[in-house]
Design an enzyme around this catalytic site. Structure first.
Site, PDB file in Angstrom:
ATOM      1  N   CYS A 228       0.823  -1.215   0.000  1.00 26.26           N
ATOM      2  CA  CYS A 228       0.000   0.000   0.000  1.00 26.26           C
ATOM      3  C   CYS A 228       0.856   1.264   0.000  1.00 26.26           C
ATOM      4  O   CYS A 228       0.334   2.360  -0.182  1.00 26.26           O
ATOM      5  CB  CYS A 228      -0.962   0.003   1.189  1.00 26.26           C
ATOM      6  SG  CYS A 228      -0.174   0.254   2.792  1.00 26.26           S
TER       7      CYS A 228
ATOM      8  N   HIS B 202      -0.772  11.464  15.818  1.00 24.88           N
ATOM      9  CA  HIS B 202      -1.407  10.719  14.726  1.00 24.88           C
ATOM     10  C   HIS B 202      -0.394   9.766  14.097  1.00 24.88           C
ATOM     11  O   HIS B 202       0.715  10.165  13.747  1.00 24.88           O
ATOM     12  CB  HIS B 202      -1.924  11.696  13.666  1.00 24.88           C
ATOM     13  CG  HIS B 202      -2.436  11.037  12.426  1.00 24.88           C
ATOM     14  ND1 HIS B 202      -3.644  10.394  12.392  1.00 24.88           N
ATOM     15  CD2 HIS B 202      -1.894  10.924  11.195  1.00 24.88           C
ATOM     16  CE1 HIS B 202      -3.837   9.912  11.163  1.00 24.88           C
ATOM     17  NE2 HIS B 202      -2.783  10.216  10.429  1.00 24.88           N
TER      18      HIS B 202
ATOM     19  N   HIS C 134      -4.015   4.805  10.119  1.00 21.47           N
ATOM     20  CA  HIS C 134      -5.359   4.241  10.211  1.00 21.47           C
ATOM     21  C   HIS C 134      -5.284   2.716  10.234  1.00 21.47           C
ATOM     22  O   HIS C 134      -4.277   2.133   9.827  1.00 21.47           O
ATOM     23  CB  HIS C 134      -6.204   4.696   9.020  1.00 21.47           C
ATOM     24  CG  HIS C 134      -6.479   6.163   9.045  1.00 21.47           C
ATOM     25  ND1 HIS C 134      -5.610   7.078   8.502  1.00 21.47           N
ATOM     26  CD2 HIS C 134      -7.514   6.875   9.573  1.00 21.47           C
ATOM     27  CE1 HIS C 134      -6.101   8.303   8.687  1.00 21.47           C
ATOM     28  NE2 HIS C 134      -7.247   8.204   9.333  1.00 21.47           N
TER      29      HIS C 134
ATOM     30  N   ASP D 226      -8.381  -5.365   6.126  1.00 20.66           N
ATOM     31  CA  ASP D 226      -7.898  -6.177   5.005  1.00 20.66           C
ATOM     32  C   ASP D 226      -6.495  -6.729   5.239  1.00 20.66           C
ATOM     33  O   ASP D 226      -5.730  -6.937   4.311  1.00 20.66           O
ATOM     34  CB  ASP D 226      -7.944  -5.354   3.711  1.00 20.66           C
ATOM     35  CG  ASP D 226      -7.108  -4.083   3.778  1.00 20.66           C
ATOM     36  OD1 ASP D 226      -6.472  -3.824   4.819  1.00 20.66           O
ATOM     37  OD2 ASP D 226      -7.094  -3.339   2.779  1.00 20.66           O
TER      38      ASP D 226
ATOM     39  N   ARG E 293      -4.978  -4.369   9.224  1.00 19.88           N
ATOM     40  CA  ARG E 293      -3.799  -3.716   8.636  1.00 19.88           C
ATOM     41  C   ARG E 293      -3.677  -2.332   9.259  1.00 19.88           C
ATOM     42  O   ARG E 293      -4.444  -1.431   8.962  1.00 19.88           O
ATOM     43  CB  ARG E 293      -3.931  -3.586   7.123  1.00 19.88           C
ATOM     44  CG  ARG E 293      -2.822  -2.750   6.480  1.00 19.88           C
ATOM     45  CD  ARG E 293      -2.901  -2.763   4.952  1.00 19.88           C
ATOM     46  NE  ARG E 293      -4.179  -2.333   4.442  1.00 19.88           N
ATOM     47  CZ  ARG E 293      -4.461  -1.104   3.982  1.00 19.88           C
ATOM     48  NH1 ARG E 293      -3.532  -0.158   3.982  1.00 19.88           N
ATOM     49  NH2 ARG E 293      -5.668  -0.831   3.509  1.00 19.88           N
TER      50      ARG E 293
ATOM     51  N   CYS F 246      -1.976   0.766   9.037  1.00 17.92           N
ATOM     52  CA  CYS F 246      -1.264   1.486   7.983  1.00 17.92           C
ATOM     53  C   CYS F 246      -0.697   2.760   8.606  1.00 17.92           C
ATOM     54  O   CYS F 246      -1.445   3.666   8.969  1.00 17.92           O
ATOM     55  CB  CYS F 246      -2.258   1.784   6.868  1.00 17.92           C
ATOM     56  SG  CYS F 246      -1.540   2.557   5.431  1.00 17.92           S
TER      57      CYS F 246
END
Length: 153
Positions: free
Chosen positions: A88, A125, A128, A132, A140, A142
């Site tokens: 990704c 932060h 997210h 999947d 996941r 990410c």
């Protein structure tokens, strides 16, 4: 000095009772203090909830064994054995390290409904989480590389 602090955190975590939900001691700093401590890009991502461009992060294709920590506060976030290549463009993990690693909350920005991941200690932060990922969790996480530091095993 930074690595000594991270080592101390690792030792404390290793000595704590597994499975026990410990209370996280949070960091409360002003935005001026964060701006003074973080680089411009770190501040943008960690404090303003920005995102780095895909395939540009230092840890996207990183393969070393060790621990990924919060770039802002050194909190342990992910172990390298939970990292996988999701293709990704950002580092991805199927689980976080401890109950004191991250906080999940709903994110309604950009016309989407997602689950945001922030550091449980400083509120920075990170990225997210999506449904999947691979077994055993199917998740996941990410994460922006800029949000991370790495301590080799």
């Amino acid at each position: 000095m930074k690595y000594l602090n991270i080592l101390a955190i690792l030792l404390i975590t290793a000595c704590s009772t597994q499975g026990q939900n410990s209370k996280v001691q949070t960091i409360d700093k002003s935005e001026e203090e964060w701006k003074a401590e973080l680089t411009e890009l770190e501040y943008y991502i960690l404090r303003e909830k920005g995102t780095e461009r895909p395939w540009t992060g230092e840890y996207n294709e990183h393969k070393e064994k060790g621990v990924y920590t919060c770039a802002a506060c050194g909190n342990i976030l992910f172990y390298s054995n939970a990292k996988f290549d999701s293709h990704c463009g950002w580092p991805s993990y199927f689980e976080y390290a401890t109950d004191s690693s991250v906080v999940e909350s709903k994110d309604y920005s950009h016309g989407m409904v997602r689950t945001e991941i922030t550091c449980a200690k400083c509120g920075g932060h990170l990225g997210h989480v999506f449904n999947d990922g691979p077994p055993p969790t199917g998740l996941r996480y990410c994460i922006n590389s800029v949000s991370l530091d790495f301590v080799a095993e």
